[in-house]
Design a protein around this motif. Structure first.
Motif, short mmCIF file in Angstrom:
data_model
loop_
_atom_site.label_atom_id
_atom_site.label_comp_id
_atom_site.label_asym_id
_atom_site.label_seq_id
_atom_site.Cartn_x
_atom_site.Cartn_y
_atom_site.Cartn_z
N ARG A 61 0.88 -1.17 0.00
CA ARG A 61 0.00 0.00 0.00
C ARG A 61 0.91 1.21 0.00
NH1 ARG A 61 -3.66 -3.08 3.35
NH2 ARG A 61 -2.61 -2.36 5.25
N LYS A 62 0.78 2.03 -1.02
CA LYS A 62 1.67 3.17 -1.21
C LYS A 62 0.89 4.46 -0.98
CE LYS A 62 4.69 5.22 -4.73
NZ LYS A 62 5.22 5.04 -6.11
N TYR A 63 1.40 5.29 -0.07
CA TYR A 63 0.78 6.56 0.27
C TYR A 63 1.67 7.70 -0.21
CZ TYR A 63 -1.98 3.76 3.55
OH TYR A 63 -2.81 2.82 4.12
N THR A 64 1.06 8.67 -0.87
CA THR A 64 1.78 9.87 -1.27
C THR A 64 1.05 11.10 -0.75
OG1 THR A 64 0.60 9.84 -3.40
CG2 THR A 64 2.80 8.83 -3.34
N ASN A 65 1.79 12.18 -0.64
CA ASN A 65 1.24 13.42 -0.09
C ASN A 65 1.20 14.48 -1.18
OD1 ASN A 65 0.62 15.74 1.35
ND2 ASN A 65 1.90 15.20 3.10
N PRO A 66 0.03 14.75 -1.77
CA PRO A 66 -0.07 15.73 -2.86
C PRO A 66 0.33 17.14 -2.45
CG PRO A 66 -2.07 14.40 -2.69
CD PRO A 66 -1.27 14.14 -1.46
N ALA A 67 0.30 17.42 -1.16
CA ALA A 67 0.64 18.77 -0.68
C ALA A 67 2.14 19.04 -0.75
CB ALA A 67 0.14 18.97 0.75
N LEU A 68 2.94 17.97 -0.85
CA LEU A 68 4.39 18.14 -0.89
C LEU A 68 4.85 18.12 -2.34
CD1 LEU A 68 5.52 15.79 2.03
CD2 LEU A 68 5.07 18.25 2.08
N THR A 69 5.39 19.23 -2.79
CA THR A 69 5.89 19.33 -4.16
C THR A 69 7.41 19.31 -4.15
OG1 THR A 69 5.84 21.75 -4.04
CG2 THR A 69 3.88 20.65 -4.90
N GLY A 70 7.98 19.01 -5.28
CA GLY A 70 9.44 18.94 -5.36
C GLY A 70 9.93 17.54 -5.01
N LYS A 71 11.16 17.27 -5.39
CA LYS A 71 11.76 15.96 -5.19
C LYS A 71 12.46 15.91 -3.83
CE LYS A 71 14.68 12.64 -7.66
NZ LYS A 71 15.56 12.45 -8.84
N PRO A 72 12.30 14.80 -3.09
CA PRO A 72 13.00 14.68 -1.80
C PRO A 72 14.51 14.69 -1.99
CG PRO A 72 11.32 12.98 -2.04
CD PRO A 72 11.48 13.62 -3.37
N GLU A 73 15.22 15.14 -0.97
CA GLU A 73 16.67 15.07 -1.01
C GLU A 73 17.11 13.61 -1.05
OE1 GLU A 73 18.15 17.15 2.40
OE2 GLU A 73 17.29 19.08 1.80
N LYS A 74 18.28 13.37 -1.62
CA LYS A 74 18.80 12.00 -1.72
C LYS A 74 19.10 11.47 -0.32
CE LYS A 74 22.06 9.27 -4.44
NZ LYS A 74 20.99 8.52 -5.13
N GLY A 75 18.80 10.21 -0.11
CA GLY A 75 19.09 9.58 1.18
C GLY A 75 18.06 9.85 2.25
N THR A 76 16.80 10.09 1.82
CA THR A 76 15.76 10.42 2.80
C THR A 76 14.78 9.27 3.04
OG1 THR A 76 14.49 11.45 1.01
CG2 THR A 76 15.84 12.90 2.37
N GLU A 77 15.05 8.10 2.47
CA GLU A 77 14.18 6.94 2.72
C GLU A 77 14.78 6.09 3.83
OE1 GLU A 77 11.86 4.16 -0.25
OE2 GLU A 77 13.84 3.29 0.09
N ILE A 78 13.93 5.66 4.77
CA ILE A 78 14.38 4.78 5.83
C ILE A 78 13.55 3.50 5.83
CG2 ILE A 78 15.26 6.66 7.25
CD1 ILE A 78 12.84 6.37 9.05
N PHE A 79 14.18 2.43 6.28
CA PHE A 79 13.55 1.12 6.41
C PHE A 79 13.12 0.96 7.86
CE2 PHE A 79 14.06 -3.19 7.99
CZ PHE A 79 13.40 -3.97 7.06
N ILE A 80 11.89 0.51 8.07
CA ILE A 80 11.38 0.26 9.42
C ILE A 80 10.95 -1.20 9.50
CG2 ILE A 80 9.70 0.89 11.19
CD1 ILE A 80 9.47 3.62 9.84
N GLY A 81 11.54 -1.94 10.43
CA GLY A 81 11.23 -3.35 10.60
C GLY A 81 10.67 -3.65 11.98
N LYS A 82 10.39 -4.94 12.20
CA LYS A 82 9.84 -5.44 13.46
C LYS A 82 8.45 -4.89 13.75
CE LYS A 82 12.79 -5.94 16.89
NZ LYS A 82 13.81 -5.60 17.91
N LEU A 83 7.69 -4.64 12.67
CA LEU A 83 6.30 -4.18 12.86
C LEU A 83 5.44 -5.35 13.32
CD1 LEU A 83 5.72 -2.16 9.54
CD2 LEU A 83 6.35 -1.23 11.77
N PRO A 84 4.58 -5.15 14.32
CA PRO A 84 3.59 -6.19 14.64
C PRO A 84 2.77 -6.49 13.40
CG PRO A 84 3.64 -4.51 16.35
CD PRO A 84 4.47 -3.98 15.22
N ARG A 85 2.52 -7.76 13.12
CA ARG A 85 1.86 -8.12 11.87
C ARG A 85 0.41 -7.63 11.78
NH1 ARG A 85 4.49 -11.78 8.47
NH2 ARG A 85 6.71 -11.52 8.82
#
Length: 254
Positions: A61-85
């Protein structure tokens, strides 16, 4: 955003087109059951509160925010693990947005529509993503349930071995564009013994990680040959090594 818009976004089905035949990591698409009403209500409420647009496809499920324009800076994605299923985005999102506006959230799903224990979140600035990284790692999302977080690697380059040594850069570029999409550059190193020949491998740069992942999937050994030669394909740089403690979940809690 209107209720109709939210409903239309939520009811999006898994895309089965050739251009999106796998998830961003190049894996096979997951065919999911229709979203159950309880989950749909949670997601609808989240989208109405935040203005997010959700699309479900390719095992996520992919969520995007239309209110945010412009490209994110490089290196701004983080991985989050150990989520309760049994955790859904409405429970996680308040934690994410406390560190800054969320540019994109990708919740990875299993066949039944539950999360796979991890997700990816992108912020607009490195300052926001680094603050989130520090705050979310070891964050207690539920009693006794600590999240794990680390920097995600946006790798856009593939190593391609088994290339005939007589082939020039332009020839390799032309061939790679024939069999894959999104090629932006090819790097070739000359042989030490004969500068007119290559070393039998090259690095192929793609426009983004998704294009590289799709190319890697298509070029896996046994699926395709170049100039009649079997090739070897892998990421040009090691993908981020996610610590086991970040990735795994405690089955005793499930």
């Amino acid at each position: 955003m209107t209720t109709t818009d939210v409903k239309a976004d939520i009811s999006s089905t898994t895309s089965m087109s050739l251009n999106s035949a796998g998830s961003d990591d190049g894996s096979e698409p997951a065919v999911q059951h229709p979203m159950n009403p309880r989950v749909e209500a949670k997601i609808k409420a989240l989208c109405q509160r935040t203005g997010l647009v959700m699309k479900q496809e390719n095992g996520q499920r992919k969520y995007t925010n239309p209110a945010l324009t412009g490209k994110p800076e490089k290196g701004t994605e983080i991985f989050i693990g150990k989520l309760p299923r049994d955790l859904f985005e409405d429970e996680l999102y308040p934690v994410l947005e406390s560190y800054g506006p969320v540019f994109e959230l990708r919740m990875m799903l299993d066949f039944n529509g539950n999360n796979r224990g991890f997700c990816f979140v992108t912020y607009q600035t490195r300052n926001e993503s680094q603050a989130a990284l520090k705050g979310i790692n070891n964050f207690e999302i539920r009693k006794g349930r600590l999240l794990g977080a680390c920097q995600s690697v946006d790798n856009c380059r593939l190593f391609v071995g088994g290339i005939p040594k007589s082939k020039k850069r332009d020839e390799i570029m032309e061939e790679m564009k024939k069999v894959t999409e999104g090629v932006v550059d090819v790097i070739v190193y000359p042989s030490a013994a004969d500068k007119s020949k290559n070393r039998g491998f090259s690095f192929v740069e793609y426009k983004d990680h998704k294009a590289a992942a799709m190319a890697r999937r298509k070029l896996m050994p046994g699926r395709i040959q170049l100039w009649g030669h079997q090739i070897a394909v892998d990421w040009a740089e090691p993908e981020i090594e996610v610590e086991e403690s970040v990735m795994k979940f405690d089955a005793s809690h499930e």
